[in-house]
Design an enzyme around this catalytic site. Structure first.
Site, PDB file in Angstrom:
ATOM      1  N   SER A 146      -3.934  30.240 -47.055  1.00  0.00           N
ATOM      2  CA  SER A 146      -2.626  29.851 -47.580  1.00  0.00           C
ATOM      3  C   SER A 146      -1.554  30.264 -46.567  1.00  0.00           C
ATOM      4  O   SER A 146      -1.740  30.097 -45.368  1.00  0.00           O
ATOM      5  CB  SER A 146      -2.402  30.492 -48.945  1.00  0.00           C
ATOM      6  OG  SER A 146      -1.168  30.099 -49.489  1.00  0.00           O
ATOM      7  N   SER A 147      -0.468  30.824 -47.035  1.00  0.00           N
ATOM      8  CA  SER A 147       0.637  31.167 -46.130  1.00  0.00           C
ATOM      9  C   SER A 147       1.617  32.092 -46.825  1.00  0.00           C
ATOM     10  O   SER A 147       1.739  32.096 -48.058  1.00  0.00           O
ATOM     11  CB  SER A 147       1.363  29.896 -45.690  1.00  0.00           C
ATOM     12  OG  SER A 147       2.546  30.201 -44.979  1.00  0.00           O
ATOM     13  N   TYR A 160       5.374  21.877 -46.741  1.00  0.00           N
ATOM     14  CA  TYR A 160       4.268  22.759 -46.387  1.00  0.00           C
ATOM     15  C   TYR A 160       4.095  23.849 -47.443  1.00  0.00           C
ATOM     16  O   TYR A 160       2.974  24.131 -47.891  1.00  0.00           O
ATOM     17  CB  TYR A 160       4.534  23.382 -45.022  1.00  0.00           C
ATOM     18  CG  TYR A 160       3.521  24.404 -44.576  1.00  0.00           C
ATOM     19  CD1 TYR A 160       2.241  24.020 -44.181  1.00  0.00           C
ATOM     20  CD2 TYR A 160       3.837  25.765 -44.539  1.00  0.00           C
ATOM     21  CE1 TYR A 160       1.306  24.954 -43.763  1.00  0.00           C
ATOM     22  CE2 TYR A 160       2.906  26.702 -44.119  1.00  0.00           C
ATOM     23  CZ  TYR A 160       1.652  26.295 -43.738  1.00  0.00           C
ATOM     24  OH  TYR A 160       0.727  27.232 -43.327  1.00  0.00           O
ATOM     25  N   LYS A 164       0.789  24.573 -49.909  1.00  0.00           N
ATOM     26  CA  LYS A 164       0.056  25.839 -49.907  1.00  0.00           C
ATOM     27  C   LYS A 164       0.150  26.544 -51.267  1.00  0.00           C
ATOM     28  O   LYS A 164      -0.772  27.262 -51.669  1.00  0.00           O
ATOM     29  CB  LYS A 164       0.583  26.745 -48.797  1.00  0.00           C
ATOM     30  CG  LYS A 164       0.194  26.277 -47.401  1.00  0.00           C
ATOM     31  CD  LYS A 164      -1.314  26.256 -47.226  1.00  0.00           C
ATOM     32  CE  LYS A 164      -1.733  25.981 -45.813  1.00  0.00           C
ATOM     33  NZ  LYS A 164      -3.210  25.993 -45.634  1.00  0.00           N
TER      34      LYS A 164
END
Length: 254
Positions: A146-147, A160, A164
């Protein structure tokens, strides 16, 4: 750790950067690793050759993600690669790493950019997992990358972040769904990692210093910082951890 002998792993987007680091670490720990690429075959071959040069086992699989039939094509290549590598059929470790990040505030993102981001970052992992579970042995491991953008607000990468955030939700739900098979599902959320893909963002000493200062350790993350956590989640040591989002940002924005 070195306890992944007899295991087979698939790492999407592992031709370079974080994915390459993960593939190298899993191979170092004994797994046979399928190194996936979407377009950069040359870089993927370098990853495979580097693993083999260090005594590990790896094979190449190519499949473009974000297009119709991508999961089927990926696993057709995976199955063929297993046979070529002399590995037993089946899958033990699946790492969904491949992703794109197209910049843009909400007023700037086009329909085409949004659809492509969701197709690669969210839809592809969903159906890769669906197909992967048909091959995965009980007690397997799924790790989704993920982020940091899912835990804070980054308006300039809104599509984005949305893609995620869906992966974080998928992880929690899937962990409950496959727990009866002994399969764990976890998310790893990196912060800013130093790779060739973001070299332009740290092209000056001032830019490099500003990015390093985001972490409490005052340095940029490295692919190995993420790969080591993934290796733990891929091992039996993590058997009692599932449905979790592991922050791997070096204490960024505390």
């Amino acid at each position: 750790m070195g306890d992944l002998y007899g295991k087979t792993a698939l790492v999407t987007g592992s031709s370079r950067g974080i994915g390459r680091g993960i593939a190298q670490r899993l191979a170092q720990d004994g797994a046979v690793v399928a190194v996936h690429y979407g377009s950069n075959e040359g870089a993927a071959k370098e990853t495979v050759e580097g693993i083999r040069d260090n005594g590990g086992r790896a094979f190449l699989i190519g499949a473009e993600l974000g297009v119709p039939g991508d999961a089927e094509a990926l696993f057709d290549s995976f199955d063929a690669g297993l046979a070529t590598a002399g590995a037993e059929p089946g899958l033990d470790i699946l790492v969904n790493n491949a992703a794109i990040s197209l910049p843009g505030h909400i007023g700037e993102v086009t329909t085409e950019e949004f659809d492509r981001t969701i197709a690669i970052n969210t839809k592809a992992p969903f159906f890769i997992i669906q197909h992967g579970l048909r091959r995965m042995r009980d007690g397997g491991r799924i790790v989704n990358i993920s982020s940091a953008v899912t835990s804070t607000a980054f308006p300039s990468t809104i599509a984005y972040g949305l893609s995620k955030g869906a992966i974080d939700t998928l992880t929690r739900t899937l962990a409950k769904d496959v727990g009866d098979r002994g399969i764990t599902v976890n998310t790893v959320a990196p912060g800013f990692i130093e790779t060739d893909m973001n070299a332009a963002m740290r092209s000056t000493p001032e830019a490099h210093a500003a990015l390093a200062a985001i972490s409490v350790f005052n340095r940029l993350g490295r692919p190995a910082d993420v790969a080591d956590v993934v290796a733990f989640l891929a091992s039996d040591d993590s058997r009692w951890i599932t449905g979790q989002r592991i922050d791997v940002t070096g204490g960024s924005m505390l």
